[in-house]
Design a protein around this motif. Structure first.
Motif, mmCIF file in Angstrom:
data_model
loop_
_atom_site.group_PDB
_atom_site.id
_atom_site.type_symbol
_atom_site.label_atom_id
_atom_site.label_comp_id
_atom_site.label_asym_id
_atom_site.label_seq_id
_atom_site.Cartn_x
_atom_site.Cartn_y
_atom_site.Cartn_z
ATOM 1 N N GLU A 153 0.831 -1.197 0.000
ATOM 2 C CA GLU A 153 0.000 0.000 0.000
ATOM 3 C C GLU A 153 0.871 1.254 0.000
ATOM 4 O O GLU A 153 1.657 1.483 -0.903
ATOM 5 N N GLU A 154 0.731 2.098 1.022
ATOM 6 C CA GLU A 154 1.403 3.391 1.030
ATOM 7 C C GLU A 154 2.929 3.272 1.033
ATOM 8 O O GLU A 154 3.620 4.163 0.549
ATOM 9 N N ALA A 155 3.450 2.184 1.555
ATOM 10 C CA ALA A 155 4.903 2.057 1.690
ATOM 11 C C ALA A 155 5.615 2.032 0.339
ATOM 12 O O ALA A 155 6.809 2.293 0.258
ATOM 13 N N LEU A 156 4.883 1.715 -0.727
ATOM 14 C CA LEU A 156 5.493 1.675 -2.048
ATOM 15 C C LEU A 156 5.547 3.052 -2.703
ATOM 16 O O LEU A 156 6.278 3.254 -3.674
ATOM 17 N N THR A 157 4.786 3.992 -2.187
ATOM 18 C CA THR A 157 4.724 5.321 -2.809
ATOM 19 C C THR A 157 5.097 6.455 -1.866
ATOM 20 O O THR A 157 5.406 7.551 -2.317
ATOM 21 N N SER A 158 5.077 6.222 -0.578
ATOM 22 C CA SER A 158 5.359 7.257 0.410
ATOM 23 C C SER A 158 6.655 6.961 1.145
ATOM 24 O O SER A 158 6.803 5.887 1.736
ATOM 25 N N GLN A 159 7.595 7.900 1.131
ATOM 26 C CA GLN A 159 8.858 7.706 1.831
ATOM 27 C C GLN A 159 8.642 7.594 3.331
ATOM 28 O O GLN A 159 9.301 6.797 4.012
ATOM 29 N N THR A 160 7.696 8.373 3.840
ATOM 30 C CA THR A 160 7.394 8.328 5.274
ATOM 31 C C THR A 160 6.911 6.942 5.691
ATOM 32 O O THR A 160 7.349 6.391 6.707
ATOM 33 N N MET A 161 6.005 6.368 4.884
ATOM 34 C CA MET A 161 5.471 5.050 5.204
ATOM 35 C C MET A 161 6.534 3.963 5.013
ATOM 36 O O MET A 161 6.592 2.998 5.766
ATOM 37 N N PHE A 162 7.380 4.139 4.011
ATOM 38 C CA PHE A 162 8.447 3.166 3.806
ATOM 39 C C PHE A 162 9.423 3.198 4.975
ATOM 40 O O PHE A 162 9.900 2.158 5.435
ATOM 41 N N ASP A 163 9.728 4.396 5.468
ATOM 42 C CA ASP A 163 10.600 4.524 6.641
ATOM 43 C C ASP A 163 9.978 3.829 7.851
ATOM 44 O O ASP A 163 10.685 3.196 8.652
ATOM 45 N N LYS A 164 8.661 3.931 7.972
ATOM 46 C CA LYS A 164 7.955 3.267 9.069
ATOM 47 C C LYS A 164 8.076 1.747 8.929
ATOM 48 O O LYS A 164 8.331 1.038 9.914
ATOM 49 N N PHE A 165 7.920 1.260 7.713
ATOM 50 C CA PHE A 165 8.068 -0.183 7.467
ATOM 51 C C PHE A 165 9.483 -0.647 7.813
ATOM 52 O O PHE A 165 9.668 -1.673 8.466
#
Length: 202
Positions: A153-165
């Motif tokens: 979901e968001e982790a593939l398009t959002s740097q913030t969400m990817f950092d959270k992952f």
């Protein structure tokens, strides 16, 4: 052997000529990463985490110095679903027999459940949102399960969400290195046990 436990096998066979996408990795005692459903990229490649999901997970592991090839990977749902079709609980329940068999074969030290579908398939009782970032027990397996957010979901398009992952993956491996077990775990199993049927796990 061809699986016909749910209707998804028909679409997968018609579009890809395949049935029941299996996991990859044979390292006993490694970490087993379990994703949700098979993607079109997975189906085309013939193995899980073949596309953007796999790239994101690989980058997250590289960030914390963990080699991708050192661990095992699979999906909770083994067949490609028709586009825009929601995943239903009976599908997860029926497909779990294959996930159980993989856990018994791969014999991981820990399992990482990536997303809601994987969390449900592995029998984690706690609600997915609250389960993230913690180790859990399950009646389906004696292997401790660490839950993360979904990278589809968001982790593939959002740097913030990817950092959270990435932070969740790092947190999990810090627990693994300590040999941590879930707080609610009352019995330390000496072998690997997986319920033979979904009914026995309820």
């Amino acid at each position: 052997m061809t699986c016909t436990l749910c209707h998804n096998y028909q679409y997968y066979a018609e579009t890809c000529g395949k049935n029941k996408l299996g996991g990859i990795g044979t390292q006993v005692g490694a970490v087993l990463f379990v994703g949700g459903q098979v993607t079109g990229e997975d189906a085309a490649a013939g193995y899980p985490f073949a596309g953007q999901e796999g790239q994101a997970l690989n980058h997250a592991l590289q960030r914390i110095g963990v080699p991708f090839a050192a661990h095992c990977y699979t999906k909770a749902l083994k067949c490609l679903k028709e586009p825009n079709q929601k995943i239903k609980a009976p599908e997860i329940k029926k497909c779990s027999v294959h996930l159980d068999a993989e856990i018994n074969t791969m014999r991981p030290r820990y399992i990482v459940a990536i997303g809601n579908v994987a969390t449900k398939a592995l029998g984690v009782a706690e609600h997915y949102a609250a389960a993230q970032g913690n180790l859990h027990v399950s009646l389906r397996t004696s292997v401790p399960i660490f839950v993360t957010m979904d990278i589809r979901e968001e982790a593939l398009t959002s740097q913030t969400m990817f950092d959270k992952f990435c932070a969740q993956i790092q947190q999990g491996f810090e627990l693994f290195k300590k040999g941590a077990v879930p707080n609610e775990r009352k019995i330390i199993y000496q072998d690997y046990y997986v319920c033979k049927t979904a009914a026995e796990a309820e």
